[in-house]
Scaffold this motif. Sequence first.
Motif, PDB file in Angstrom:
ATOM      1  N   ILE A  25      -3.926  -7.716  21.370  1.00 59.47           N
ATOM      2  CA  ILE A  25      -2.318  -8.079  21.099  1.00 59.47           C
ATOM      3  C   ILE A  25      -1.419  -6.982  20.494  1.00 59.47           C
ATOM      4  CG2 ILE A  25      -3.182 -10.671  20.861  1.00 59.47           C
ATOM      5  CD1 ILE A  25      -3.533  -9.856  17.958  1.00 59.47           C
ATOM      6  N   GLY A  26      -1.741  -5.748  20.516  1.00 56.67           N
ATOM      7  CA  GLY A  26      -1.185  -4.645  20.330  1.00 56.67           C
ATOM      8  C   GLY A  26      -1.819  -3.500  19.858  1.00 56.67           C
ATOM      9  N   GLN A  27      -1.058  -2.622  18.956  1.00 61.79           N
ATOM     10  CA  GLN A  27      -1.818  -1.518  18.350  1.00 61.79           C
ATOM     11  C   GLN A  27      -1.227  -1.200  16.856  1.00 61.79           C
ATOM     12  OE1 GLN A  27      -0.959   1.265  21.588  1.00 61.79           O
ATOM     13  NE2 GLN A  27      -2.956   1.757  22.055  1.00 61.79           N
ATOM     14  N   GLY A  28      -2.075  -0.570  16.044  1.00 61.44           N
ATOM     15  CA  GLY A  28      -1.677  -0.468  14.811  1.00 61.44           C
ATOM     16  C   GLY A  28      -1.895   1.118  14.539  1.00 61.44           C
ATOM     17  N   ALA A  29      -0.992   1.681  13.556  1.00 64.30           N
ATOM     18  CA  ALA A  29      -1.169   2.934  13.128  1.00 64.30           C
ATOM     19  C   ALA A  29      -1.028   3.197  11.572  1.00 64.30           C
ATOM     20  CB  ALA A  29       0.132   3.770  13.726  1.00 64.30           C
ATOM     21  N   THR A  30      -1.951   4.009  11.120  1.00 67.46           N
ATOM     22  CA  THR A  30      -1.721   4.095   9.576  1.00 67.46           C
ATOM     23  C   THR A  30      -1.896   5.683   8.998  1.00 67.46           C
ATOM     24  OG1 THR A  30      -2.858   3.617   7.392  1.00 67.46           O
ATOM     25  CG2 THR A  30      -4.161   4.014   9.131  1.00 67.46           C
ATOM     26  N   SER A  47       0.860  -1.297  -0.197  1.00 65.49           N
ATOM     27  CA  SER A  47      -0.126  -0.060   0.012  1.00 65.49           C
ATOM     28  C   SER A  47       0.811   1.313  -0.084  1.00 65.49           C
ATOM     29  CB  SER A  47      -1.166   0.017   1.225  1.00 65.49           C
ATOM     30  OG  SER A  47      -1.777  -0.984   1.184  1.00 65.49           O
ATOM     31  N   THR A  48       0.461   2.480  -0.122  1.00 69.23           N
ATOM     32  CA  THR A  48       1.023   3.507  -0.593  1.00 69.23           C
ATOM     33  C   THR A  48       1.130   4.486   0.696  1.00 69.23           C
ATOM     34  OG1 THR A  48      -0.815   4.688  -1.415  1.00 69.23           O
ATOM     35  CG2 THR A  48       0.691   3.858  -3.183  1.00 69.23           C
ATOM     36  N   PHE A  49       0.281   4.051   1.595  1.00 72.92           N
ATOM     37  CA  PHE A  49       0.046   4.587   3.080  1.00 72.92           C
ATOM     38  C   PHE A  49       1.005   3.793   3.839  1.00 72.92           C
ATOM     39  CE2 PHE A  49      -3.707   2.340   1.991  1.00 72.92           C
ATOM     40  CZ  PHE A  49      -3.893   1.539   2.871  1.00 72.92           C
ATOM     41  N   VAL A  50       1.244   4.466   4.812  1.00 72.59           N
ATOM     42  CA  VAL A  50       1.983   3.710   6.102  1.00 72.59           C
ATOM     43  C   VAL A  50       1.051   2.960   6.693  1.00 72.59           C
ATOM     44  CG1 VAL A  50       3.457   4.190   8.128  1.00 72.59           C
ATOM     45  CG2 VAL A  50       3.751   5.513   6.010  1.00 72.59           C
ATOM     46  N   VAL A  51       1.464   1.592   7.312  1.00 71.24           N
ATOM     47  CA  VAL A  51       0.955   0.887   8.212  1.00 71.24           C
ATOM     48  C   VAL A  51       2.013   0.296   9.132  1.00 71.24           C
ATOM     49  CG1 VAL A  51      -0.477  -1.043   8.732  1.00 71.24           C
ATOM     50  CG2 VAL A  51      -1.006   0.367   6.787  1.00 71.24           C
ATOM     51  N   ALA A  52       1.852   0.494  10.394  1.00 73.27           N
ATOM     52  CA  ALA A  52       2.948  -0.022  11.174  1.00 73.27           C
ATOM     53  C   ALA A  52       2.109  -0.610  12.649  1.00 73.27           C
ATOM     54  CB  ALA A  52       3.921   1.061  11.673  1.00 73.27           C
ATOM     55  N   GLN A  67      -2.961  13.584  10.545  1.00 71.92           N
ATOM     56  CA  GLN A  67      -4.087  12.803  10.400  1.00 71.92           C
ATOM     57  C   GLN A  67      -3.928  11.103  10.521  1.00 71.92           C
ATOM     58  OE1 GLN A  67      -5.436  14.464   6.758  1.00 71.92           O
ATOM     59  NE2 GLN A  67      -6.839  15.871   7.638  1.00 71.92           N
ATOM     60  N   ALA A  68      -3.148  10.624  11.318  1.00 76.16           N
ATOM     61  CA  ALA A  68      -3.041   9.401  11.641  1.00 76.16           C
ATOM     62  C   ALA A  68      -4.034   8.655  12.464  1.00 76.16           C
ATOM     63  CB  ALA A  68      -1.485   9.179  12.481  1.00 76.16           C
ATOM     64  N   ILE A  69      -4.336   7.349  12.339  1.00 78.92           N
ATOM     65  CA  ILE A  69      -5.188   6.715  12.874  1.00 78.92           C
ATOM     66  C   ILE A  69      -4.303   5.557  13.714  1.00 78.92           C
ATOM     67  CG2 ILE A  69      -7.195   5.165  12.882  1.00 78.92           C
ATOM     68  CD1 ILE A  69      -7.997   6.546  10.215  1.00 78.92           C
ATOM     69  N   ILE A  70      -4.835   5.749  15.125  1.00 84.40           N
ATOM     70  CA  ILE A  70      -4.014   4.356  15.895  1.00 84.40           C
ATOM     71  C   ILE A  70      -5.273   3.641  16.584  1.00 84.40           C
ATOM     72  CG2 ILE A  70      -2.773   4.110  18.168  1.00 84.40           C
ATOM     73  CD1 ILE A  70      -2.230   7.282  16.135  1.00 84.40           C
ATOM     74  N   TRP A  71      -4.951   2.288  16.262  1.00 90.02           N
ATOM     75  CA  TRP A  71      -6.053   1.485  17.043  1.00 90.02           C
ATOM     76  C   TRP A  71      -5.636   0.152  17.696  1.00 90.02           C
ATOM     77  CZ3 TRP A  71      -4.289   1.385  12.093  1.00 90.02           C
ATOM     78  CH2 TRP A  71      -3.903   0.261  11.467  1.00 90.02           C
ATOM     79  N   ASN A  72      -6.684  -0.329  18.605  1.00 92.86           N
ATOM     80  CA  ASN A  72      -6.038  -1.614  19.282  1.00 92.86           C
ATOM     81  C   ASN A  72      -6.207  -2.614  18.420  1.00 92.86           C
ATOM     82  OD1 ASN A  72      -5.653  -0.024  21.655  1.00 92.86           O
ATOM     83  ND2 ASN A  72      -7.712  -0.393  22.306  1.00 92.86           N
ATOM     84  N   ILE A  73      -5.395  -3.685  18.408  1.00 95.66           N
ATOM     85  CA  ILE A  73      -5.499  -4.857  17.615  1.00 95.66           C
ATOM     86  C   ILE A  73      -5.767  -5.873  18.610  1.00 95.66           C
ATOM     87  CG2 ILE A  73      -4.102  -6.396  16.069  1.00 95.66           C
ATOM     88  CD1 ILE A  73      -2.198  -4.322  15.384  1.00 95.66           C
ATOM     89  N   ILE A 113      -7.474   2.959  25.912  1.00 91.67           N
ATOM     90  CA  ILE A 113      -8.845   3.098  26.594  1.00 91.67           C
ATOM     91  C   ILE A 113     -10.193   3.290  25.634  1.00 91.67           C
ATOM     92  CG2 ILE A 113     -10.386   4.767  27.907  1.00 91.67           C
ATOM     93  CD1 ILE A 113      -7.410   5.375  29.335  1.00 91.67           C
ATOM     94  N   GLN A 114     -10.005   4.115  24.797  1.00 95.22           N
ATOM     95  CA  GLN A 114     -11.127   4.296  23.565  1.00 95.22           C
ATOM     96  C   GLN A 114     -11.301   3.219  22.351  1.00 95.22           C
ATOM     97  OE1 GLN A 114     -10.395   9.310  23.579  1.00 95.22           O
ATOM     98  NE2 GLN A 114     -10.744   8.283  21.940  1.00 95.22           N
ATOM     99  N   GLY A 115     -10.045   2.629  22.299  1.00 92.34           N
ATOM    100  CA  GLY A 115     -10.196   1.457  21.198  1.00 92.34           C
ATOM    101  C   GLY A 115      -9.384   1.905  19.801  1.00 92.34           C
ATOM    102  N   TYR A 116      -9.434   3.293  19.778  1.00 95.54           N
ATOM    103  CA  TYR A 116      -8.761   4.038  18.728  1.00 95.54           C
ATOM    104  C   TYR A 116      -8.887   5.307  18.695  1.00 95.54           C
ATOM    105  CZ  TYR A 116     -13.011   5.752  16.150  1.00 95.54           C
ATOM    106  OH  TYR A 116     -14.234   6.448  16.086  1.00 95.54           O
TER     107      TYR A 116
END
Length: 157
Positions: A142-147, A46-51, A128-134, A105-108
């Motif tokens: 089991i972790g957190q993701g960011a895009t 993908s052209t956008f960042v995912v970590a 404009q990053a999104i961070i969410w619980n995995i 706490i919020q989920g994302y």
Amino acid sequence: MQFHWANPSIVEWCQHLLDSYAHWIKLELIDRTGTPLEQAERLFNSTFVVASHGPEADPILNYGNQAALSLWVMDWQQFTKTPSRLTAEPPNREERTRMLDQAKIQGYISNYRGVRISSIGERFLVDQAIIWNIHKPDGTKIGQGATFSNWKYLDPI
């Protein structure tokens, strides 16, 4: 050549990452057609960042797509051994920790903005990053993701 995204454990991680994103954001991060392996390849390219990082007390990065690897100037082996706190400079780590705790706490959280630093010292502003619980299907965190797809390089300090 071995593609890291094709490793069965990474393909499974990608499914948890994508399923969790859809759960919290109510949208798909990528086109979910095809097999899990095809989805892992699509996510990696993908052209956008995912970590993402795992659930450790000092979380270690465990996934970065090609856009993330390029932005942080690391290969897969280096990226996936890096404590995620090191993606921010020391003065920005406290703010980063607050943001991750808020997402826990919020989920994302969405519309996150912050300065990060690459492995070679290039500073960049993420916008404009999104961070969410995995989590697994049973709800185990089991972790957190960011895009994000918006960033700009900053002048050196």
